[in-house]
Design a protein around this motif. Structure first.
Motif, PDB file in Angstrom:
ATOM      1  N   ALA A 216       0.826  -1.207   0.000  1.00 32.14           N
ATOM      2  CA  ALA A 216       0.000   0.000   0.000  1.00 32.14           C
ATOM      3  C   ALA A 216       0.860   1.258   0.000  1.00 32.14           C
ATOM      4  O   ALA A 216       0.598   2.212  -0.742  1.00 32.14           O
ATOM      5  CB  ALA A 216      -0.933   0.001   1.208  1.00 32.14           C
ATOM      6  N   GLY A 217       1.880   1.265   0.815  1.00 33.47           N
ATOM      7  CA  GLY A 217       2.766   2.429   0.889  1.00 33.47           C
ATOM      8  C   GLY A 217       3.500   2.669  -0.413  1.00 33.47           C
ATOM      9  O   GLY A 217       3.605   3.809  -0.885  1.00 33.47           O
ATOM     10  N   CYS A 218       3.991   1.599  -1.021  1.00 36.89           N
ATOM     11  CA  CYS A 218       4.698   1.737  -2.293  1.00 36.89           C
ATOM     12  C   CYS A 218       3.743   2.126  -3.419  1.00 36.89           C
ATOM     13  O   CYS A 218       4.110   2.883  -4.308  1.00 36.89           O
ATOM     14  CB  CYS A 218       5.436   0.448  -2.641  1.00 36.89           C
ATOM     15  N   GLY A 219       2.536   1.615  -3.369  1.00 39.88           N
ATOM     16  CA  GLY A 219       1.554   1.998  -4.388  1.00 39.88           C
ATOM     17  C   GLY A 219       1.286   3.491  -4.359  1.00 39.88           C
ATOM     18  O   GLY A 219       1.277   4.154  -5.400  1.00 39.88           O
ATOM     19  N   THR A 220       1.113   4.034  -3.165  1.00 38.26           N
ATOM     20  CA  THR A 220       0.877   5.474  -3.006  1.00 38.26           C
ATOM     21  C   THR A 220       2.108   6.267  -3.424  1.00 38.26           C
ATOM     22  O   THR A 220       2.018   7.221  -4.186  1.00 38.26           O
ATOM     23  CB  THR A 220       0.514   5.795  -1.546  1.00 38.26           C
ATOM     24  N   ALA A 221       3.271   5.857  -2.921  1.00 37.21           N
ATOM     25  CA  ALA A 221       4.511   6.574  -3.225  1.00 37.21           C
ATOM     26  C   ALA A 221       4.817   6.547  -4.722  1.00 37.21           C
ATOM     27  O   ALA A 221       5.180   7.568  -5.309  1.00 37.21           O
ATOM     28  CB  ALA A 221       5.670   5.975  -2.443  1.00 37.21           C
ATOM     29  N   CYS A 222       4.653   5.401  -5.354  1.00 43.50           N
ATOM     30  CA  CYS A 222       4.949   5.296  -6.783  1.00 43.50           C
ATOM     31  C   CYS A 222       3.944   6.094  -7.609  1.00 43.50           C
ATOM     32  O   CYS A 222       4.317   6.709  -8.606  1.00 43.50           O
ATOM     33  CB  CYS A 222       4.970   3.832  -7.222  1.00 43.50           C
ATOM     34  N   GLY A 223       2.691   6.098  -7.206  1.00 45.23           N
ATOM     35  CA  GLY A 223       1.698   6.899  -7.906  1.00 45.23           C
ATOM     36  C   GLY A 223       2.038   8.377  -7.853  1.00 45.23           C
ATOM     37  O   GLY A 223       1.982   9.083  -8.866  1.00 45.23           O
ATOM     38  N   GLN A 224       2.432   8.849  -6.674  1.00 45.83           N
ATOM     39  CA  GLN A 224       2.809  10.258  -6.520  1.00 45.83           C
ATOM     40  C   GLN A 224       4.089  10.574  -7.286  1.00 45.83           C
ATOM     41  O   GLN A 224       4.195  11.614  -7.936  1.00 45.83           O
ATOM     42  CB  GLN A 224       2.970  10.608  -5.045  1.00 45.83           C
TER      43      GLN A 224
END
Length: 71
Positions: A48-56
């Motif tokens: 979840a954290g990487c999904g958010t970070a990569c999206g941003q």
């Protein structure tokens, strides 16, 4: 743990991240597909954290990096 076992673990972790991420938020774009494995190597990283970070990250660099890395 041997280097091969660690490598196998990272590949499995990366595959799970891609599958879970694609299932929960639609298909990943090229930029996110390049970002997720790098992010997941960080100690304590979560899908979840990487999904958010990569999206941003991908929104920030859109048009500034290799054209194939973003949609």
């Amino acid at each position: 743990m041997g280097a091969k076992k660690i490598g196998d673990y990272l590949v499995l972790l990366w595959a799970m991240a891609i599958i879970i991420g694609a299932h929960t938020s639609g298909a990943l774009n090229d930029c996110q597909q390049h970002c997720m494995p790098v992010c997941m190597e960080i100690k304590g990283a979560t899908v979840a954290g990487c999904g958010t970070a990569c999206g941003q990250y991908c929104q920030q660099v859109q048009g500034k990096i290799h054209p194939g890395w973003y949609n």
